[in-house]
Design a protein around this motif. Structure first.
Motif, PDB file in Angstrom:
ATOM      1  N   ALA A   1       0.956  -1.315  -0.007  1.00 35.43           N
ATOM      2  CA  ALA A   1      -0.085   0.075  -0.076  1.00 35.43           C
ATOM      3  C   ALA A   1       0.847   1.206   0.003  1.00 35.43           C
ATOM      4  O   ALA A   1       2.103   1.053   0.487  1.00 35.43           O
ATOM      5  CB  ALA A   1      -0.782   0.049   1.127  1.00 35.43           C
TER       6      ALA A   1
ATOM      7  N   ARG B   1      -2.675   5.942  -8.576  1.00 40.85           N
ATOM      8  CA  ARG B   1      -3.570   4.668  -8.669  1.00 40.85           C
ATOM      9  C   ARG B   1      -3.346   3.788  -9.925  1.00 40.85           C
ATOM     10  O   ARG B   1      -3.689   2.709  -9.801  1.00 40.85           O
ATOM     11  CB  ARG B   1      -5.120   5.012  -8.264  1.00 40.85           C
TER      12      ARG B   1
ATOM     13  N   ARG C   1      -1.588  -2.172  -8.280  1.00 40.85           N
ATOM     14  CA  ARG C   1      -2.865  -2.442  -8.006  1.00 40.85           C
ATOM     15  C   ARG C   1      -2.914  -2.085  -6.482  1.00 40.85           C
ATOM     16  O   ARG C   1      -4.102  -2.382  -5.773  1.00 40.85           O
ATOM     17  CB  ARG C   1      -2.915  -4.272  -7.888  1.00 40.85           C
TER      18      ARG C   1
ATOM     19  N   PRO D   1      -3.435  -0.493  -2.815  1.00 48.64           N
ATOM     20  CA  PRO D   1      -4.001   0.839  -2.528  1.00 48.64           C
ATOM     21  C   PRO D   1      -3.324   1.981  -2.397  1.00 48.64           C
ATOM     22  O   PRO D   1      -2.125   1.856  -1.905  1.00 48.64           O
ATOM     23  CB  PRO D   1      -4.715   0.595  -0.997  1.00 48.64           C
TER      24      PRO D   1
ATOM     25  N   ILE E   1      -3.422   6.103  -0.659  1.00 49.99           N
ATOM     26  CA  ILE E   1      -4.451   6.630  -0.130  1.00 49.99           C
ATOM     27  C   ILE E   1      -3.563   8.049   0.098  1.00 49.99           C
ATOM     28  O   ILE E   1      -2.522   8.096   0.717  1.00 49.99           O
ATOM     29  CB  ILE E   1      -4.541   6.165   1.363  1.00 49.99           C
TER      30      ILE E   1
ATOM     31  N   ALA F   1      -5.053   2.230   5.218  1.00 39.12           N
ATOM     32  CA  ALA F   1      -4.318   0.937   4.403  1.00 39.12           C
ATOM     33  C   ALA F   1      -4.204  -0.194   4.899  1.00 39.12           C
ATOM     34  O   ALA F   1      -4.438  -1.292   4.422  1.00 39.12           O
ATOM     35  CB  ALA F   1      -2.818   1.808   4.183  1.00 39.12           C
TER      36      ALA F   1
ATOM     37  N   LEU G   1      -7.761  -1.676   4.353  1.00 36.39           N
ATOM     38  CA  LEU G   1      -7.957  -2.127   2.952  1.00 36.39           C
ATOM     39  C   LEU G   1      -7.381  -3.541   2.790  1.00 36.39           C
ATOM     40  O   LEU G   1      -7.856  -4.548   2.065  1.00 36.39           O
ATOM     41  CB  LEU G   1      -7.571  -1.205   1.953  1.00 36.39           C
TER      42      LEU G   1
ATOM     43  N   LEU H   1      -8.884  -5.409  -0.481  1.00 39.74           N
ATOM     44  CA  LEU H   1      -8.971  -4.555  -1.469  1.00 39.74           C
ATOM     45  C   LEU H   1      -8.173  -4.049  -1.853  1.00 39.74           C
ATOM     46  O   LEU H   1      -7.195  -3.446  -1.257  1.00 39.74           O
ATOM     47  CB  LEU H   1     -10.014  -3.730  -0.596  1.00 39.74           C
ATOM     48  N   GLN H   2      -8.106  -3.984  -3.163  1.00 39.65           N
ATOM     49  CA  GLN H   2      -7.015  -3.545  -3.940  1.00 39.65           C
ATOM     50  C   GLN H   2      -7.635  -2.220  -5.095  1.00 39.65           C
ATOM     51  O   GLN H   2      -8.900  -2.250  -5.228  1.00 39.65           O
ATOM     52  CB  GLN H   2      -6.265  -4.388  -4.880  1.00 39.65           C
ATOM     53  N   THR H   3      -6.847  -1.626  -5.641  1.00 40.75           N
ATOM     54  CA  THR H   3      -7.136  -0.377  -6.560  1.00 40.75           C
ATOM     55  C   THR H   3      -7.872  -1.289  -7.634  1.00 40.75           C
ATOM     56  O   THR H   3      -7.109  -2.091  -8.291  1.00 40.75           O
ATOM     57  CB  THR H   3      -6.016   0.487  -6.864  1.00 40.75           C
ATOM     58  N   SER H   4      -8.914  -0.806  -8.110  1.00 45.09           N
ATOM     59  CA  SER H   4      -9.491  -1.593  -9.038  1.00 45.09           C
ATOM     60  C   SER H   4      -9.061  -1.209 -10.492  1.00 45.09           C
ATOM     61  O   SER H   4      -8.398  -0.029 -10.890  1.00 45.09           O
ATOM     62  CB  SER H   4     -11.140  -0.941  -9.304  1.00 45.09           C
TER      63      SER H   4
END
Ligand code: 2AL
Length: 246
Positions: A71, A86, A90, A92, A94, A210, A213, A218-221
């Protein structure tokens, strides 16, 4: 997990301070590294500083990808380069402003921001509007301290920030205050004690988000606008950006 914190300005003492503040709140299984770009402004307090610093942030994301960071935190209150960053990973990513805004709404219905110089207030106002938090923020205030005074004249800076926070508490009808600079990361507890309100600081807020997530997987789409940039040629000093892509 490894959180790579990027201080977008090039002042190493501030990077170190930000890293220490992050480590104080990080969980036992979290490794925090703090870096700053090699090139760029020593402090970010204008649209120009921010635009130049964003390229350095993207260089640091690329370096983090080589190391396999889990992250990233962009530790300047203008969140420079956030959406572009981003696209490059992939993991996150922030920004400290968005992290602080999110957390502030969880502990109060209204907050004010206390930032450094009044001229940077517009940057926070733009972010509040872009992220959809304008309705939650009563006022963006400035302590009128240049960013590097937080390094060079910490006691005077602290007094000015506390005075502005107290005015916000009396005048703004708020329940919490968001600190508007990464360089304030070490002052949170002392400001909270002096002001008597929840004080939300972005570096520490971003680290905990972070971790959340990551623990939720959960990762960056990569579906839609945050997909990796389309491969293409870059020219001149940015030629090295051209080798990246899908
Ligand atoms: C900032 C910040 O967080 N770091 C920096 O150099 N400038 N933003 C601000 N509003 O002072």
């Amino acid at each position: 997990m490894h959180i790579r914190i990027i201080n977008p300005n090039t002042t190493a003492s501030m990077t170190e301070k930000i890293g220490e503040a992050a480590r104080r709140v990080a969980g036992a299984g979290t490794r925090v590294t703090a870096t700053n770009p090699r090139s760029g402004p020593v402090s970010i307090e204008s649209h120009f500083d921010e635009a130049v610093s964003a390229v350095g942030v993207l260089e640091e994301i690329r370096a983090g990808e080589e190391e396999g960071a889990d992250a990233y935190v962009i530790a300047c209150f203008g969140d420079p380069g956030l959406f572009a960053a981003r696209e490059l990973t992939r993991a996150p990513v922030i920004g400290i402003a968005e992290a602080a805004f999110h957390m502030a709404t969880l502990v109060s219905t209204r907050f004010s921001v206390v930032t450094t110089l009044a001229r940077t207030g517009i940057i926070a106002e733009h972010l509040l509007a872009t992220y959809g938090f304008a309705h939650h923020c009563r006022r963006v205030r400035a302590a009128e301290i240049p960013v590097l005074d937080l390094e060079d004249d910490g006691d005077a800076a602290f007094r000015r920030i506390v005075a502005e926070c107290r005015r916000a508490k009396e005048e703004d009808g708020i329940g919490a205050i968001v600190l508007g600079c990464g360089g304030m990361a070490d002052l949170t507890g002392a400001i909270r004690d002096a002001v008597g309100l929840p004080i939300v600081e972005g570096v520490t807020a971003a680290v905990k988000l972070a971790e959340s997530l990551a623990s939720l997987g959960l990762q960056t789409s990569k579906h839609g606008d945050l997909a990796f940039p389309r491969p293409k040629r870059f020219t001149g000093q940015f030629e090295h950006f051209g080798s990246r892509g899908a």
